[in-house]
Design an enzyme around this catalytic site. Structure first.
Site, short mmCIF file in Angstrom:
data_model
loop_
_atom_site.label_atom_id
_atom_site.label_comp_id
_atom_site.label_asym_id
_atom_site.label_seq_id
_atom_site.Cartn_x
_atom_site.Cartn_y
_atom_site.Cartn_z
N TYR A 23 -15.97 14.23 -16.57
CA TYR A 23 -16.25 12.80 -16.43
C TYR A 23 -17.30 12.66 -15.32
CZ TYR A 23 -15.67 7.84 -15.74
OH TYR A 23 -15.92 6.51 -15.64
N ARG A 68 0.84 -1.21 0.00
CA ARG A 68 0.00 0.00 0.00
C ARG A 68 0.87 1.26 0.00
NH1 ARG A 68 -2.20 2.01 4.57
NH2 ARG A 68 -2.38 -0.03 5.52
N ASP A 92 -7.37 16.31 -15.89
CA ASP A 92 -7.56 14.91 -16.27
C ASP A 92 -7.13 14.82 -17.74
OD1 ASP A 92 -8.58 12.49 -17.19
OD2 ASP A 92 -10.36 12.58 -15.91
N LYS A 110 -7.74 3.46 -19.70
CA LYS A 110 -8.04 3.84 -21.07
C LYS A 110 -6.79 3.70 -21.96
CE LYS A 110 -11.94 4.62 -19.12
NZ LYS A 110 -12.39 5.93 -18.66
C1 LIG Z 1 -12.76 6.45 -17.43
C2 LIG Z 1 -12.41 7.81 -17.03
C3 LIG Z 1 -12.23 8.14 -15.67
C4 LIG Z 1 -12.42 7.14 -14.56
O1 LIG Z 1 -11.48 6.13 -14.63
P1 LIG Z 1 -11.67 4.66 -13.96
O2 LIG Z 1 -10.38 4.00 -14.27
O3 LIG Z 1 -12.87 4.06 -14.64
O4 LIG Z 1 -11.91 4.88 -12.52
C5 LIG Z 1 -11.88 9.43 -15.37
N1 LIG Z 1 -11.73 10.37 -16.33
C6 LIG Z 1 -11.91 10.09 -17.63
C7 LIG Z 1 -11.73 11.17 -18.64
C8 LIG Z 1 -12.25 8.81 -18.03
O5 LIG Z 1 -12.44 8.55 -19.32
#
Ligand SMILES: *Cc1c(COP(=O)(O)O)cnc(C)c1O
Length: 390
Positions: free
Chosen positions: A109, A56, A181, A206
């Protein structure tokens, strides 16, 4: 050696953090580590981000991943988490306290929007949401208590942009921390830290993962800020498994080549769709018709694999279009090797009224496409026959 190129860094930055002779470093699939002596144990127990103490707190597999992502984003340090939402929640919560105010863009998001709109107010933190296409809106929303500006560009599914240099300049002049992000753009196409943004977060589920087989997240920033985030992270506990860290490290080796291909396929598909008589409009920053195309060219070096298309038709036309696709799957998520579509109006109709969707710019015939790595000709053929059927 000074590693300059993106792919060279993606492959070789981790070399000096791999203590073994294995070209593909082993997975440290362990939750705990043996101390060499009682002095060594004391050292580990008081260390920040030790890599061989307790998973962790850190893990050698994760260290290689973190050093690589930090180098690719041009940051000093990184911290991996168990999901993108883990990265977002951990970074935001570690920077704020009761009484603080956040300025964020309206289009975010969905999970992030819920955190800022519904969760943070319970802890006495308020958030103002602004239309991010005009940077002046951020300035207007700032209060003396504003501690954070949170942005995301391009947005999903309309592919609208935020001017990163303008936001960073504004925030710096007021000593406000900025988080972006960068999931959709990836460091291949956009380097927010170079634009003056303080913190980059990703859902590595992603493009960074890229194979639709792992859920993860990462935070990149200065050493000092990552240390602060880490102190929160070991309590919040959104920890990545060593095996998933290893999968992500494997994925990073090809990030540059994969995203180049996503960019190429998406641009070709966007051009094809835009010229089709059954299509009303295509939202893709790489098209000259995109209202912020100039900004896209200034702050991005490629335009990503995500786009959305508004059909000349209604809810049912979008449904027929999607069910006629043969190669392309109907599934949430994005950034994987395979092409996927979703129908935002259907996905969100449970939580949002048609009027709310309309005010967000989401029409009932809008279809979001995550363009994969298939051959361009095959993709275009599949979309062409589905348009005929729509
Ligand atoms: C999918 C996504 C998230 C969240 O990510 P997880 O791995 O599903 O928790 C946050 N921001 C964007 C732009 C995303 O496409």
């Amino acid at each position: 050696m000074n590693l300059k190129g993106f792919q060279t860094k993606a492959i070789h930055v981790s070399d000096s953090f791999n203590s073994t002779a294995a070209i593909s470093a082993p997975i440290w699939q362990t939750s705990t580590f043996r101390a060499r002596s009682s002095e060594h144990f004391d050292e580990l127990a008081h260390d920040t981000k030790p890599t061989e103490y307790y998973t962790r707190y850190g893990n050698p597999t994760h260290r290689q991943l973190e050093e690589t992502v930090a180098a690719l984003e041009g940051g000093e340090a990184a911290l991996v988490t168990g999901s993108g939402m883990g990265a977002i929640t951990t970074s935001i919560m570690s920077l704020l306290q009761k009484g603080d105010h956040v300025v964020a863009q309206q289009s975010l998001y969905a999970g992030t929007k819920t955190l800022l709109e519904n969760v943070l107010p319970k802890w006495g933190i308020e958030c103002t949401f602004v239309d991010q296409t005009n940077p002046a809106n951020f300035a207007e929303a700032i209060r003396p208590s504003t501690r954070l500006i949170y942005v995301e560009t391009p947005t999903n599914p309309l592919m609208r942009l935020t001017d990163l240099r303008a936001v960073a300049e504004l925030a710096k002049s007021r000593k406000i921390t900025t988080i972006i992000d960068n999931t959709l753009a990836t460091p291949v196409n956009q380097l927010p830290l170079e634009c003056g943004i303080d913190v980059v977060v990703h859902s590595t589920t992603k493009y960074i993962g890229g194979h639709s087989d792992v859920t993860g997240g990462v935070i990149v920033s200065s050493e000092a800020l990552i240390e602060r985030v880490w102190n929160h992270h070991i309590v919040a506990g959104a920890v990545l498994s060593p095996f998933d860290g290893w999968l992500l490290l494997r994925s990073l080796r090809t990030l540059g080549v994969r995203v180049e291909r996503h960019n190429q396929n998406a641009l070709a598909l966007a051009r094809f769709l835009e010229s089709h008589p059954k299509v009303d409009r295509v939202n893709y920053p790489g098209l000259e018709s995109h209202p912020q195309h100039e900004l896209a060219r200034r702050q991005m070096s490629g335009f990503t694999g995500l786009l959305s298309v508004e059909l000349r038709g209604n809810y049912q036309s979008a449904k027929r279009f999607i069910s006629s696709l043969k190669l392309v799957a109907y599934a949430v998520s994005l950034g994987g090797f395979e092409s996927l579509v979703v129908h935002p109006a259907a996905m969100w109709s449970k939580h949002l009224s048609p009027d709310q969707l309309h005010s967000m710019g989401v029409s009932e015939s809008l279809v979001r496409i995550s363009v994969g790595l298939e051959d361009e000709g095959d993709l275009i053929n599949d979309f062409a026959q589905a348009l005929e059927a729509s």
